[in-house]
Write a protein that holds these residues in place. Structure first.
Motif, PDB file in Angstrom:
ATOM      1  N   HIS A 157       0.873  -1.165   0.000  1.00  0.00           N
ATOM      2  CA  HIS A 157       0.000   0.000   0.000  1.00  0.00           C
ATOM      3  C   HIS A 157       0.915   1.222   0.000  1.00  0.00           C
ATOM      4  O   HIS A 157       1.584   1.497   0.995  1.00  0.00           O
ATOM      5  CB  HIS A 157      -0.873  -0.044   1.252  1.00  0.00           C
ATOM      6  N   ILE A 158       0.992   1.932  -1.107  1.00  0.00           N
ATOM      7  CA  ILE A 158       1.828   3.124  -1.192  1.00  0.00           C
ATOM      8  C   ILE A 158       1.082   4.274  -0.530  1.00  0.00           C
ATOM      9  O   ILE A 158      -0.049   4.586  -0.914  1.00  0.00           O
ATOM     10  CB  ILE A 158       2.164   3.483  -2.651  1.00  0.00           C
ATOM     11  N   MET A 159       1.690   4.897   0.477  1.00  0.00           N
ATOM     12  CA  MET A 159       1.000   5.935   1.240  1.00  0.00           C
ATOM     13  C   MET A 159       1.867   7.178   1.392  1.00  0.00           C
ATOM     14  O   MET A 159       3.093   7.094   1.530  1.00  0.00           O
ATOM     15  CB  MET A 159       0.584   5.400   2.614  1.00  0.00           C
ATOM     16  N   LEU A 160       1.204   8.308   1.365  1.00  0.00           N
ATOM     17  CA  LEU A 160       1.858   9.600   1.475  1.00  0.00           C
ATOM     18  C   LEU A 160       2.074   9.954   2.939  1.00  0.00           C
ATOM     19  O   LEU A 160       1.206   9.715   3.776  1.00  0.00           O
ATOM     20  CB  LEU A 160       0.969  10.657   0.807  1.00  0.00           C
ATOM     21  N   LEU A 161       3.237  10.514   3.252  1.00  0.00           N
ATOM     22  CA  LEU A 161       3.511  11.057   4.581  1.00  0.00           C
ATOM     23  C   LEU A 161       3.516  12.574   4.450  1.00  0.00           C
ATOM     24  O   LEU A 161       4.353  13.138   3.730  1.00  0.00           O
ATOM     25  CB  LEU A 161       4.862  10.555   5.098  1.00  0.00           C
ATOM     26  N   LEU A 162       2.569  13.242   5.121  1.00  0.00           N
ATOM     27  CA  LEU A 162       2.466  14.690   4.981  1.00  0.00           C
ATOM     28  C   LEU A 162       1.950  15.324   6.248  1.00  0.00           C
ATOM     29  O   LEU A 162       1.368  14.647   7.110  1.00  0.00           O
ATOM     30  CB  LEU A 162       1.571  15.078   3.806  1.00  0.00           C
ATOM     31  N   GLY A 163       2.160  16.633   6.375  1.00  0.00           N
ATOM     32  CA  GLY A 163       1.679  17.364   7.532  1.00  0.00           C
ATOM     33  C   GLY A 163       0.216  17.703   7.422  1.00  0.00           C
ATOM     34  O   GLY A 163      -0.339  17.844   6.324  1.00  0.00           O
ATOM     35  N   ALA A 164      -0.425  17.859   8.575  1.00  0.00           N
ATOM     36  CA  ALA A 164      -1.846  18.195   8.599  1.00  0.00           C
ATOM     37  C   ALA A 164      -2.109  19.545   7.952  1.00  0.00           C
ATOM     38  O   ALA A 164      -3.191  19.780   7.396  1.00  0.00           O
ATOM     39  CB  ALA A 164      -2.345  18.202  10.044  1.00  0.00           C
ATOM     40  N   ASP A 165      -1.120  20.444   7.984  1.00  0.00           N
ATOM     41  CA  ASP A 165      -1.302  21.769   7.391  1.00  0.00           C
ATOM     42  C   ASP A 165      -1.435  21.703   5.878  1.00  0.00           C
ATOM     43  O   ASP A 165      -2.058  22.579   5.267  1.00  0.00           O
ATOM     44  CB  ASP A 165      -0.152  22.700   7.782  1.00  0.00           C
ATOM     45  N   LEU A 166      -0.856  20.684   5.256  1.00  0.00           N
ATOM     46  CA  LEU A 166      -1.059  20.480   3.823  1.00  0.00           C
ATOM     47  C   LEU A 166      -2.346  19.701   3.575  1.00  0.00           C
ATOM     48  O   LEU A 166      -3.106  20.001   2.650  1.00  0.00           O
ATOM     49  CB  LEU A 166       0.130  19.747   3.208  1.00  0.00           C
ATOM     50  N   ALA A 167      -2.613  18.717   4.423  1.00  0.00           N
ATOM     51  CA  ALA A 167      -3.818  17.898   4.246  1.00  0.00           C
ATOM     52  C   ALA A 167      -5.096  18.723   4.382  1.00  0.00           C
ATOM     53  O   ALA A 167      -6.090  18.455   3.700  1.00  0.00           O
ATOM     54  CB  ALA A 167      -3.826  16.754   5.256  1.00  0.00           C
ATOM     55  N   ALA A 190      -2.772   7.976   3.328  1.00  0.00           N
ATOM     56  CA  ALA A 190      -1.837   8.925   3.913  1.00  0.00           C
ATOM     57  C   ALA A 190      -1.623   8.701   5.401  1.00  0.00           C
ATOM     58  O   ALA A 190      -2.554   8.329   6.129  1.00  0.00           O
ATOM     59  CB  ALA A 190      -2.328  10.354   3.676  1.00  0.00           C
ATOM     60  N   PHE A 191      -0.390   8.916   5.830  1.00  0.00           N
ATOM     61  CA  PHE A 191      -0.046   9.110   7.229  1.00  0.00           C
ATOM     62  C   PHE A 191       0.038  10.628   7.411  1.00  0.00           C
ATOM     63  O   PHE A 191       0.865  11.286   6.762  1.00  0.00           O
ATOM     64  CB  PHE A 191       1.301   8.467   7.558  1.00  0.00           C
ATOM     65  N   ILE A 192      -0.830  11.167   8.242  1.00  0.00           N
ATOM     66  CA  ILE A 192      -0.921  12.613   8.411  1.00  0.00           C
ATOM     67  C   ILE A 192      -0.369  13.007   9.778  1.00  0.00           C
ATOM     68  O   ILE A 192      -0.836  12.512  10.812  1.00  0.00           O
ATOM     69  CB  ILE A 192      -2.372  13.096   8.259  1.00  0.00           C
ATOM     70  N   VAL A 193       0.628  13.887   9.774  1.00  0.00           N
ATOM     71  CA  VAL A 193       1.283  14.312  11.002  1.00  0.00           C
ATOM     72  C   VAL A 193       0.553  15.518  11.585  1.00  0.00           C
ATOM     73  O   VAL A 193       0.374  16.533  10.909  1.00  0.00           O
ATOM     74  CB  VAL A 193       2.761  14.674  10.746  1.00  0.00           C
ATOM     75  N   ASP A 194       0.130  15.398  12.826  1.00  0.00           N
ATOM     76  CA  ASP A 194      -0.574  16.485  13.499  1.00  0.00           C
ATOM     77  C   ASP A 194       0.329  17.718  13.604  1.00  0.00           C
ATOM     78  O   ASP A 194       1.499  17.620  13.980  1.00  0.00           O
ATOM     79  CB  ASP A 194      -1.001  16.024  14.895  1.00  0.00           C
ATOM     80  N   ARG A 195      -0.218  18.861  13.226  1.00  0.00           N
ATOM     81  CA  ARG A 195       0.492  20.143  13.343  1.00  0.00           C
ATOM     82  C   ARG A 195      -0.398  21.110  14.124  1.00  0.00           C
ATOM     83  O   ARG A 195      -1.014  22.008  13.527  1.00  0.00           O
ATOM     84  CB  ARG A 195       0.815  20.705  11.957  1.00  0.00           C
ATOM     85  N   SER A 220       1.973  14.947  16.952  1.00  0.00           N
ATOM     86  CA  SER A 220       2.930  16.031  16.742  1.00  0.00           C
ATOM     87  C   SER A 220       4.287  15.695  17.345  1.00  0.00           C
ATOM     88  O   SER A 220       4.379  15.041  18.392  1.00  0.00           O
ATOM     89  CB  SER A 220       2.391  17.319  17.370  1.00  0.00           C
ATOM     90  N   LEU A 221       5.341  16.164  16.681  1.00  0.00           N
ATOM     91  CA  LEU A 221       6.698  15.946  17.191  1.00  0.00           C
ATOM     92  C   LEU A 221       7.113  16.987  18.213  1.00  0.00           C
ATOM     93  O   LEU A 221       8.204  16.901  18.784  1.00  0.00           O
ATOM     94  CB  LEU A 221       7.698  15.969  16.028  1.00  0.00           C
TER      95      LEU A 221
END
Length: 264
Positions: A157-167, A190-195, A220-221
């Motif tokens: 499963h090819i998935m995008l890693l991106l920030g929530a601000d773009l999503a 997508a794996f969406i990173v909380d921002r 979030s990091l």
């Protein structure tokens, strides 16, 4: 191949010139997990420690989900993406990504195809879906997917890693085309990173409610540092910037990147 996928084929198949690296792929997924290959796209000008940590955070989050991450790719954009005036050349950005990965001993690979893609003699700024489609074809068609520990052949499963601000901008046609949203979030995922400092993750989920089964939210990091701020610090010749890997900072200095005459 779906009808949506078919339109992304013109002039982009350059695997002989930029083969997809596969040396860090995990080749034996568990039968109770969905094998995932994560892809992060962007300018990476410059790459930061946070870029690398995003993959580490995604792996940790996937451990408690039905996903299993089999490989991770950074795909720097082409020099032709002129909407970013602060781009250093692709060769520098590729090298900086490679150095950051080596410094942190990370299980990440740099895919050079997007940065080097051409149509004829002209460099091309590739749509996001082109990048995902190409990796999907390389992993699942050329390589034949994966053989899990039960002996069955399975697709990744090819998935995008991106920030929530773009999503959260998926409803903005100046940023996302509707068909790209359907492909990126629906067909791929997508794996969406909380921002939290930039947007509310609940607002993101509300806009992507049709795709929630194809998503994973990464916490979030910590404090958010914008790349623009780092470039400004480099422009001002700040010596110690902890957000930038040491090997990358050294490379920037040696090659006189992000100089005052360049926009940040």
């Amino acid at each position: 191949m779906s009808s949506d996928q078919g339109k992304f084929t013109r002039g982009w198949w350059l695997s002989d010139r930029c083969p997809l690296p596969v040396d860090k792929l995990n080749t034996r997924p568990r039968p109770d997990k969905t094998p995932v290959v994560l892809v992060a796209t962007g300018c990476f000008s410059p790459v930061t420690n946070a870029h690398i940590q995003l993959f580490e955070a995604a792996r940790a989050e996937a451990a408690d989900s039905h996903f299993q991450i089999m490989g991770c790719y950074i795909s720097p954009c082409s020099d032709a993406c002129g909407r970013w005036p602060h781009l250093e050349s692709a060769r520098h950005r590729i090298e900086m990504c490679a150095r950051a990965i080596e410094e942190r001993n990370a299980d990440i690979m740099v895919d050079k195809w997007e940065a080097r893609r051409r149509e004829g003699r002209e460099r091309v700024c590739s749509p996001l879906v082109d990048v995902l489609t190409r990796i999907d074809k390389e992993i699942n068609v050329v390589r034949g997917g994966f053989v899990n520990t039960a002996g069955a052949t399975v697709r990744a499963h090819i998935m995008l890693l991106l920030g929530a601000d773009l999503a959260i901008s998926v409803d903005n046609p100046a940023v996302w085309k509707p068909e790209d949203v359907r492909m990126a979030m629906g067909h791929f995922g997508a794996f969406i990173v909380d921002r939290p400092e930039r947007c509310d993750i609940e607002d993101v989920l509300a806009k992507l409610q049709d795709y929630v089964d194809n998503m994973c939210i990464v916490p979030s990091l910590g404090p958010d540092v914008r790349s623009r701020t780092l470039r400004q610090q480099l422009w001002n010749d700040v010596e110690d910037i902890p957000e930038i890997p040491e090997s990358v900072a050294k490379y920037i200095k040696q090659n006189r990147l992000y100089q005052p005459e360049k926009p940040y």
